[in-house]
Write an enzyme that holds these catalytic residues in place. Structure first.
Site, PDB file in Angstrom:
ATOM      1  N   CYS A   1     -66.245 -58.514  -7.701  1.00  0.00           N
ATOM      2  CA  CYS A   1     -67.456 -58.942  -8.406  1.00  0.00           C
ATOM      3  C   CYS A   1     -67.220 -60.345  -8.976  1.00  0.00           C
ATOM      4  O   CYS A   1     -66.324 -60.544  -9.791  1.00  0.00           O
ATOM      5  CB  CYS A   1     -67.821 -57.987  -9.530  1.00  0.00           C
ATOM      6  SG  CYS A   1     -69.251 -58.595 -10.443  1.00  0.00           S
TER       7      CYS A   1
ATOM      8  N   THR B   1     -79.238 -56.526  -0.044  1.00  0.00           N
ATOM      9  CA  THR B   1     -80.399 -57.381  -0.293  1.00  0.00           C
ATOM     10  C   THR B   1     -81.621 -57.023   0.565  1.00  0.00           C
ATOM     11  O   THR B   1     -82.755 -57.089   0.088  1.00  0.00           O
ATOM     12  CB  THR B   1     -79.992 -58.857  -0.069  1.00  0.00           C
ATOM     13  OG1 THR B   1     -78.877 -59.117  -0.937  1.00  0.00           O
ATOM     14  CG2 THR B   1     -81.110 -59.810  -0.397  1.00  0.00           C
TER      15      THR B   1
ATOM     16  N   LEU C   1     -72.493 -56.246 -13.582  1.00  0.00           N
ATOM     17  CA  LEU C   1     -72.130 -54.820 -13.535  1.00  0.00           C
ATOM     18  C   LEU C   1     -72.657 -53.999 -14.710  1.00  0.00           C
ATOM     19  O   LEU C   1     -71.976 -53.098 -15.195  1.00  0.00           O
ATOM     20  CB  LEU C   1     -70.605 -54.644 -13.419  1.00  0.00           C
ATOM     21  CG  LEU C   1     -69.931 -55.273 -12.196  1.00  0.00           C
ATOM     22  CD1 LEU C   1     -68.446 -54.888 -12.161  1.00  0.00           C
ATOM     23  CD2 LEU C   1     -70.587 -54.843 -10.889  1.00  0.00           C
TER      24      LEU C   1
ATOM     25  N   GLY D   1     -72.989 -57.702   4.328  1.00  0.00           N
ATOM     26  CA  GLY D   1     -73.321 -59.100   4.054  1.00  0.00           C
ATOM     27  C   GLY D   1     -74.439 -59.579   4.954  1.00  0.00           C
ATOM     28  O   GLY D   1     -74.211 -59.865   6.132  1.00  0.00           O
ATOM     29  N   GLY D   2     -75.643 -59.579   4.430  1.00  0.00           N
ATOM     30  CA  GLY D   2     -76.770 -60.169   5.153  1.00  0.00           C
ATOM     31  C   GLY D   2     -77.372 -59.314   6.242  1.00  0.00           C
ATOM     32  O   GLY D   2     -78.184 -59.801   7.036  1.00  0.00           O
TER      33      GLY D   2
ATOM     34  N   ASN E   1     -68.024 -58.611  -0.342  1.00  0.00           N
ATOM     35  CA  ASN E   1     -68.901 -58.744  -1.510  1.00  0.00           C
ATOM     36  C   ASN E   1     -69.548 -60.137  -1.451  1.00  0.00           C
ATOM     37  O   ASN E   1     -69.395 -60.863  -0.476  1.00  0.00           O
ATOM     38  CB  ASN E   1     -68.077 -58.557  -2.790  1.00  0.00           C
ATOM     39  CG  ASN E   1     -68.919 -58.055  -3.957  1.00  0.00           C
ATOM     40  OD1 ASN E   1     -70.037 -58.520  -4.161  1.00  0.00           O
ATOM     41  ND2 ASN E   1     -68.390 -57.123  -4.724  1.00  0.00           N
TER      42      ASN E   1
ATOM     43  N   ASN F   1     -64.184 -51.852  -6.645  1.00  0.00           N
ATOM     44  CA  ASN F   1     -64.749 -53.200  -6.616  1.00  0.00           C
ATOM     45  C   ASN F   1     -63.730 -54.190  -7.187  1.00  0.00           C
ATOM     46  O   ASN F   1     -63.552 -54.262  -8.401  1.00  0.00           O
ATOM     47  CB  ASN F   1     -66.053 -53.181  -7.434  1.00  0.00           C
ATOM     48  CG  ASN F   1     -66.775 -54.513  -7.417  1.00  0.00           C
ATOM     49  OD1 ASN F   1     -66.289 -55.485  -6.853  1.00  0.00           O
ATOM     50  ND2 ASN F   1     -67.931 -54.548  -8.058  1.00  0.00           N
TER      51      ASN F   1
HETATM   52  C1  LIG Z   1     -78.347 -57.366  -7.346  1.00  0.00           C
HETATM   53  C2  LIG Z   1     -77.037 -57.060  -6.712  1.00  0.00           C
HETATM   54  C3  LIG Z   1     -76.136 -56.219  -7.365  1.00  0.00           C
HETATM   55  C4  LIG Z   1     -74.888 -55.932  -6.818  1.00  0.00           C
HETATM   56  N1  LIG Z   1     -74.021 -55.106  -7.481  1.00  0.00           N
HETATM   57  C5  LIG Z   1     -72.812 -54.799  -6.927  1.00  0.00           C
HETATM   58  C6  LIG Z   1     -71.926 -53.891  -7.567  1.00  0.00           C
HETATM   59  O1  LIG Z   1     -72.226 -53.358  -8.634  1.00  0.00           O
HETATM   60  N2  LIG Z   1     -70.733 -53.630  -6.968  1.00  0.00           N
HETATM   61  C7  LIG Z   1     -70.383 -54.190  -5.766  1.00  0.00           C
HETATM   62  O2  LIG Z   1     -69.299 -53.915  -5.264  1.00  0.00           O
HETATM   63  N3  LIG Z   1     -71.212 -55.048  -5.136  1.00  0.00           N
HETATM   64  C8  LIG Z   1     -72.412 -55.360  -5.678  1.00  0.00           C
HETATM   65  N4  LIG Z   1     -73.273 -56.215  -5.016  1.00  0.00           N
HETATM   66  C9  LIG Z   1     -72.859 -56.790  -3.725  1.00  0.00           C
HETATM   67  C10 LIG Z   1     -73.461 -56.003  -2.562  1.00  0.00           C
HETATM   68  O3  LIG Z   1     -73.035 -54.663  -2.594  1.00  0.00           O
HETATM   69  C11 LIG Z   1     -73.103 -56.623  -1.223  1.00  0.00           C
HETATM   70  O4  LIG Z   1     -71.712 -56.619  -1.063  1.00  0.00           O
HETATM   71  C12 LIG Z   1     -73.603 -58.049  -1.102  1.00  0.00           C
HETATM   72  O5  LIG Z   1     -74.855 -58.182  -1.720  1.00  0.00           O
HETATM   73  C13 LIG Z   1     -73.714 -58.518   0.340  1.00  0.00           C
HETATM   74  O6  LIG Z   1     -74.555 -57.664   1.102  1.00  0.00           O
HETATM   75  P1  LIG Z   1     -76.127 -57.926   1.352  1.00  0.00           P
HETATM   76  O7  LIG Z   1     -76.263 -59.315   1.904  1.00  0.00           O
HETATM   77  O8  LIG Z   1     -76.551 -56.836   2.284  1.00  0.00           O
HETATM   78  O9  LIG Z   1     -76.777 -57.804   0.023  1.00  0.00           O
HETATM   79  C14 LIG Z   1     -74.523 -56.505  -5.559  1.00  0.00           C
HETATM   80  C15 LIG Z   1     -75.454 -57.326  -4.897  1.00  0.00           C
HETATM   81  C16 LIG Z   1     -76.688 -57.616  -5.443  1.00  0.00           C
HETATM   82  C17 LIG Z   1     -77.646 -58.522  -4.723  1.00  0.00           C
END
Ligand SMILES: Cc1cc2nc3c(=O)[nH]c(=O)nc-3n(C[C@H](O)[C@H](O)[C@H](O)COP(=O)(O)O)c2cc1C
Ligand SMILES: Cc1cc2nc3c(=O)[nH]c(=O)nc-3n(C[C@H](O)[C@H](O)[C@H](O)COP(=O)(O)OP(=O)(O)OC[C@H]3O[C@@H](n4cnc5c(N)ncnc54)[C@H](O)[C@@H]3O)c2cc1C
Ligand code: FES
Lengths: 281, 255
Positions: free
Chosen positions: B84, B220, B27, B197-198, B146, B81
């Site tokens: 995390c 992602t 964060l 998620g994904g 998350n 959040n």
């Molecule tokens: C590099 C990175 C930074 C992230 N930072 C945060 C964050 O600051 N706060 C939060 O709630 N989730 C954070 N996440 C989680 C994403 O918001 C998301 O919930 C998680 O990656 C799953 O979704 P995705 O598969 O589409 O990435 C982060 C994810 C990644 C990969």
């Protein structure tokens, strides 16, 4: 920054596991400056891979890369005529030295990739000395004929003064690029570095060491002039990246000005500004 | 964003896994005051609403950040959040128990009238219990999920791939887990669920909607392809046209 499809015009193996890829990408080629990079999508892999622009002109860019893992091995299988999805150019790039004068470029391993672009750009206006260190002879870079033919600016590279070194002494002098560069830095006006973390740490040790212990030990000492030059040198950094565009903080490093993102604030930094102790790879 | 600037975790902070990404950013951010001063004026000019994701080490830190962003023009909603996985203290600590999650949600609720989204963690025994408690404490919506805690090891160097033993796993690898949790949560609460998620393609987004999500988040996949969200929107539009769906509500939660 563009997201573009680039068409592979030429792809050859130029070393044991090193490849030269030349591709048509007019917008990226037009805007690329030495020190900038592109993010290359590698098949279905979730993360793009950062690769420096090695040369650019006439609507094409060249990438010089080593196949070290899944992404770069995938890249090495791409054939002439196929296309690649890239985003770029990204990052700040080197700032070019004023007027004229003597410029020493210190490249360790694949650090030669971005520094060749800079060297070619400076060849007409500056006296350029390019010091390249590699682990062994087969990893030293000889500018390939196809590069000179297809990206005309790189022809100037062959006329420059190259100093080559290998760790095992199998070609050129035995030693590191940094060791070999030191005498030339005494007479230089500007210095640029790009290489593995170990090379940067070695340079940092020299910058930090102000005591003349040459007579007692292995010579970490360098003259105040070289120390000052190294401190002001521009260095481009490699750290693991996620987005490549400043959004995710994966590449953040500590500097004297606070934390900075290598992808967006760098990859080029003033050497003395980087807090090297705080970067682990 | 957090009450004061956070430095984040040690490098390396990101590692690619099979069909996924492990991150340990921690964060890092510029802090709420600077964000309000320097970023919010720009957000106010955008055509899209901006939702800020807030975190803290203590309940008081969350409250203070929420209180500060509440009146700011350019901020449309708050996402809390509590999930995390990359901190020693705070965030996920609040998200692993229904009691602490509910207490934090109520506390933040008292200082803001902005839409309040609470982002839940999959790293729990029973996400439905936490979701229900948070929904009953004043949350306007839930974000599910998350990242999942994960580890990768470099066997040559005999060390962890990230600067710390564990990070958060995201990307296609976690989609079935996320979809399952969205399905369970969406059927248990009566506030909107944002699926996350994904999600990479329009089909993924529609799966989440059919599982009960009102909206989706894409993380992602934007690293893989910065245009992925546009392609997802275009794909959904083409689907509803082709299948004669007048409103996404017709297919939301049908399973
Ligand atoms: C590099 C990175 C930074 C992230 N930072 C945060 C964050 O600051 N706060 C939060 O709630 N989730 C954070 N996440 C989680 C994403 O918001 C998301 O919930 C998680 O990656 C799953 O979704 P995705 O598969 O589409 O990435 C982060 C994810 C990644 C990969
Ligand atoms: C700004 C910048 C410019 C670069 N320019 C060049 C270049 O011109 N030529 C070249 O050969 N290499 C260059 N690199 C290093 C190159 O990005 C990595 O070698 C490459 O990403 C390795 O990917 P892989 O999938 O083959 O290896 P893997 O080890 O399988 O990679 C796994 C993950 O680690 C990341 N990664 C691995 N090694 C590095 C590294 N050294 N730096 C950053 N990320 C890494 C990858 O991006 C990927 O996310 C550059 C790196 C940066 C940051
Ligand atoms: S790689 Fe995402 S901020 Fe630099």
């Amino acid at each position: 920054m563009y997201k573009s499809t680039m068409h592979v015009l030429h792809h050859e193996r130029v070393g044991i596991d090193t490849f030269l890829l030349i591709a048509g990408a007019p917008e990226v080629a037009r805007e690329s400056r030495p020190g900038q990079f592109v993010m290359v999508r590698c098949g279905e892999l979730p993360l793009r891979r950062p690769i420096s622009v090695h040369a650019s002109s006439e609507g094409s860019i060249a990438l010089l890369y080593r196949a070290v893992g899944d992404g770069t091995t995938w890249l090495s299988s791409i054939e002439q005529g196929q296309s690649l999805d890239i985003t770029g150019p990204l990052g700040n790039g080197y700032s070019l030295p004023d007027g004229n004068g003597r410029v020493v470029l210190v490249a360790g391993g694949m650090g030669i990739a971005p520094l060749c672009f800079l060297a070619a750009r400076l060849a007409a206006s500056h006296e350029v000395i390019l010091v390249h260190g590699a682990r062994t002879a087969a990893e030293l870079y000889e500018v390939p004929g196809a590069l000179c033919e297809m990206v005309s600016e790189t022809r100037a590279l062959r006329g420059l003064r190259w100093i080559r070194a290998t760790d095992d002494g199998s070609n050129g002098a035995c030693g590191s690029a940094l060791d070999l560069a030191l005498p030339h830095l005494e007479q230089a006006d500007y210095a640029y570095l790009c290489g593995p973390h170990g090379m940067c740490v070695a340079a940092h040790d020299r910058v930090a060491n102000t005591i003349d212990i040459t007579r007692q030990s292995g010579g970490l000492y360098c003259s105040p002039k070289v120390r000052e030059l190294l401190c002001a040198a521009q260095v481009s950094l490699e750290v693991r990246m996620g987005c490549g565009v400043g959004a995710c903080y994966a590449c953040s490093i500590p500097t004297v000005q606070g934390r900075r993102k290598v992808c967006a604030d760098g990859p080029v930094f003033r050497f003395g500004d980087v807090l090297w102790e705080g970067i682990c790879t | 964003m957090t009450l004061v600037p956070w430095e984040g975790n040690e490098q390396p902070r990101i590692w690619e896994t099979d069909a996924g990404v492990l991150n340990s950013i921690g964060l890092e951010n510029i802090g709420v005051a600077v964000a309000i001063r320097e970023k919010a004026p720009l957000w106010a000019t955008w055509k899209v609403p901006v939702i800020v994701n807030i975190a803290g080490h203590t309940v008081d830190e969350y409250i203070e950040v929420a209180r500060m962003v509440d009146p700011v023009e350019g901020i449309a909603a708050i996402e809390v959040n509590i999930s995390c996985p990359n901190l020693e203290r705070g965030s996920l600590e609040f998200g692993t128990s229904a009691v602490t999650a509910a207490r934090l949600t109520s506390a933040v609720r008292t200082v803001t009238t902005l839409p309040l989204i609470v982002k839940l963690s999959p790293n729990v025994t029973d996400i439905v219990e936490i979701a229900t408690a948070v929904a009953a404490s004043g949350a306007d919506a839930l974000c599910v999920i998350n990242t999942l805690r994960g580890t990768a090891i470099d066997v040559e160097r005999r060390r962890f791939r990230l600067g710390r033993p564990a990070g958060g796993l995201s990307g296609p690898a976690i989609k079935p887990v996320a979809l399952h949790m969205v399905h369970r949560v969406a059927h248990a609460v009566d506030i909107p669920v944002i699926g996350c998620g994904g999600i990479c393609r329009w089909r993924d987004a529609l799966e989440f909607i059919m599982a009960g999500a009102t909206a989706v988040q894409v993380g992602t996949a934007t690293f893989t392809d910065p245009d992925s969200m546009i392609s997802i929107i275009d794909g959904i539009e083409a689907y509803v046209r082709q299948c004669d769906v007048a409103d996404l509500g017709e297919i939301r939660g049908i399973l």
